[in-house]
Write an enzyme that holds these catalytic residues in place. Structure first.
Site, mmCIF file in Angstrom:
data_model
loop_
_atom_site.group_PDB
_atom_site.id
_atom_site.type_symbol
_atom_site.label_atom_id
_atom_site.label_comp_id
_atom_site.label_asym_id
_atom_site.label_seq_id
_atom_site.Cartn_x
_atom_site.Cartn_y
_atom_site.Cartn_z
ATOM 1 N N ARG A 161 0.754 -1.354 0.110
ATOM 2 C CA ARG A 161 0.111 0.051 -0.181
ATOM 3 C C ARG A 161 0.800 1.241 -0.113
ATOM 4 O O ARG A 161 0.441 2.336 -0.216
ATOM 5 C CB ARG A 161 -1.059 0.241 1.116
ATOM 6 C CG ARG A 161 -2.045 0.917 1.149
ATOM 7 C CD ARG A 161 -3.368 0.800 2.075
ATOM 8 N NE ARG A 161 -3.085 -0.037 3.079
ATOM 9 C CZ ARG A 161 -2.516 0.216 4.023
ATOM 10 N NH1 ARG A 161 -1.849 1.309 4.571
ATOM 11 N NH2 ARG A 161 -2.574 -0.958 5.132
ATOM 12 N N TYR B 194 -17.092 16.762 -13.627
ATOM 13 C CA TYR B 194 -17.567 15.243 -13.748
ATOM 14 C C TYR B 194 -18.590 14.897 -12.756
ATOM 15 O O TYR B 194 -18.329 15.423 -11.673
ATOM 16 C CB TYR B 194 -16.185 14.487 -13.398
ATOM 17 C CG TYR B 194 -16.476 13.149 -13.673
ATOM 18 C CD1 TYR B 194 -16.652 12.512 -15.056
ATOM 19 C CD2 TYR B 194 -16.296 12.075 -12.644
ATOM 20 C CE1 TYR B 194 -16.699 11.122 -15.193
ATOM 21 C CE2 TYR B 194 -16.680 10.822 -12.975
ATOM 22 C CZ TYR B 194 -16.592 10.160 -14.105
ATOM 23 O OH TYR B 194 -16.786 8.977 -14.298
ATOM 24 N N ASP C 159 -8.980 19.319 -13.282
ATOM 25 C CA ASP C 159 -9.067 17.844 -13.845
ATOM 26 C C ASP C 159 -8.870 17.944 -15.456
ATOM 27 O O ASP C 159 -9.778 18.640 -16.114
ATOM 28 C CB ASP C 159 -10.339 17.303 -13.647
ATOM 29 C CG ASP C 159 -10.593 15.696 -14.058
ATOM 30 O OD1 ASP C 159 -9.897 15.314 -15.138
ATOM 31 O OD2 ASP C 159 -11.529 15.076 -13.410
ATOM 32 N N LYS D 148 -8.946 6.715 -18.968
ATOM 33 C CA LYS D 148 -9.321 7.326 -20.536
ATOM 34 C C LYS D 148 -7.946 7.359 -21.252
ATOM 35 O O LYS D 148 -7.335 6.235 -21.620
ATOM 36 C CB LYS D 148 -9.757 8.764 -20.087
ATOM 37 C CG LYS D 148 -10.633 8.852 -19.176
ATOM 38 C CD LYS D 148 -11.938 8.062 -19.103
ATOM 39 C CE LYS D 148 -12.688 7.900 -18.184
ATOM 40 N NZ LYS D 148 -13.279 9.194 -17.528
#
Ligand SMILES: *Cc1c(COP(=O)(O)O)cnc(C)c1O
Length: 408
Positions: free
Chosen positions: A69, A122, A194, A219
């Site tokens: 992690r 978004y 973003d 994307k």
């Protein structure tokens, strides 16, 4: 791990072109087993040779990995490569774009703070800011995109940051980053953009004074519609607290996924250049099509932000939005007649995808509310892939012709 290790391999490439950085940045010149590709270090934890090595590590001297992690070698290469592309000092990679968005925002606010976000961000980002953050006593003002006076007026003493996107979904509005910088400097607030729709190939907001850039790596960066990933980039002093929180929240990307992200990024510059040129051609084709009412593409001179886009971007992107003539039933017949383009959410991959916002992202809103938000029943968002442009155009053309409104 000491911070300077993260970017030491990117500096060698800083003077090189973006296509070169997309392939080489972040990697050591020699790798395990002389492999040309970055190995997938598929491990959740790392062994210490002996207690002396633990001591060397915990006293901060020794650079190594401890637990999955907190970092992984494949992930480290992906982070360095992205930083090199974006021109950023540091980067954290996440398991999804939303993990990047939410962890970044949470790292930047305290109870009593306030944030400002633009209204066509978004949808999940808006939802997180306007509903979830409230539970923790963080206020949120949603201002109309492009209204710089409203933006300026919304910033208060408690405002932690301004969050926006550029280009936005689905209308591909472009934020004037010079104006954003002026407002942020006047108030002394941070800014987050973003930049998913642009990628660092088309737009590099840090060079315009933006503090943090976020990407959904799902994307264009991944580029093959096969992974979920996210990233945040900026100066180290801003990234450090985000990385610290990321280790606690735990939205970590797995090593295999990082490998696919790295592999995808190698062709990023090629793919984006192709998607830019295909989208421009498709936009021009649609603008002349008798079945199309209106086209929204920043590369077309009639787009409201064409001028800003031309100034601050090096490409107009691979998404074209358009309004079809007719009614909802005709749009459905158009979608059902497509033979090449897939009906699917997302964008940025090699396959051309098409979405109908009214029936996907906004299906649970009333028609009246959708129209208030500018989401008409006949609106289509097309995210071009890298197929032959003529084939994409032919598919759109045949489907548009087949779905011409029937005489009623
Ligand atoms: C897809 C997307 C996100 C969310 O990314 P995920 O990888 O799906 O979590 C955030 N912002 C923008 C602009 C996006 O297109």
């Amino acid at each position: 791990m000491a911070g300077n290790r993260r970017t030491s391999r990117t500096s060698r490439h800083a003077a090189r072109g973006l296509s070169t950085r997309a392939i080489h940045a972040g990697e050591d010149r020699s790798r395990y087993a002389d492999s040309i590709t970055t190995p997938i270090v598929q491990t959740s934890t790392y062994a210490f040779k002996d207690t002396a090595e633990i001591a060397a590590y915990t006293r901060g001297g020794k650079e190594r990995f401890e637990y999955g992690r907190y970092g992984n070698p494949t992930e480290l290469v992906a982070a360095r490569r992205l930083a090199a592309l974006e021109g950023a000092e540091d980067c954290v990679v996440f398991s999804s774009g939303m993990s990047a968005v939410t962890t970044t925002i949470l790292a930047m606010v305290r109870a009593g703070d306030h944030i400002v976000i633009t209204d066509d961000a978004y949808k999940k980002t808006l939802e997180f800011c306007s509903s979830y953050l409230q539970r923790f006593g963080v206020g949120c003002d949603i201002i109309p995109f492009g209204d710089y006076d409203a933006l300026d007026a919304a910033v208060r003493a408690e405002t932690a940051f301004i969050f926006s996107e550029s280009p936005t979904n689905p209308y591909l509005n472009i934020f004037d980053l010079e104006k954003l910088r002026a407002i942020a400097e006047r108030h002394g607030v941070r800014t987050v953009i973003d930049g998913t729709f642009a990628t660092p190939i088309n737009q590099r907001p840090l060079e315009w004074g933006v503090d943090l850039v976020i990407h959904s790596g799902t994307k264009y960066l991944g580029g093959h519609n096969d992974i979920l990933a996210g990233a945040v980039l900026g100066r180290r002093e801003l990234i450090d607290p985000i990385r610290a929180l990321h280790k606690a929240i735990g939205g970590v990307i797995d090593p295999h996924c990082c490998y696919l992200l790295l592999r995808g990024m190698k062709t990023l510059a090629l793919r984006v250049a192709r998607q830019n040129s295909t989208a421009q051609r498709v936009a021009e084709f649609l603008a002349d099509h008798p079945r199309v009412k209106r086209v929204y593409y920043p590369g077309l001179p009639d787009h409201p932000h064409h001028g800003i886009a031309a100034r601050q971007m090096s490409g107009f992107g691979g998404v074209v939005t358009f309004d079809v003539k007719g009614r909802l039933a005709d749009v459905k017949r158009f979608l059902d007649a497509l033979e090449l383009c897939y009906i699917a959410p997302s964008l940025g991959g090699v396959e051309t995808l098409i979405t109908h916002p009214a029936s996907v992202s906004y299906y649970n809103q009333t028609r009246k509310r959708r129209y208030e938000l500018g989401i008409t029943d006949t609106l289509i968002r097309l995210a071009v892939g890298i197929e032959e442009p003529d084939d994409i155009i032919a598919d759109l053309d045949q489907a548009l012709r087949k779905s011409a409104p029937r005489r009623r």
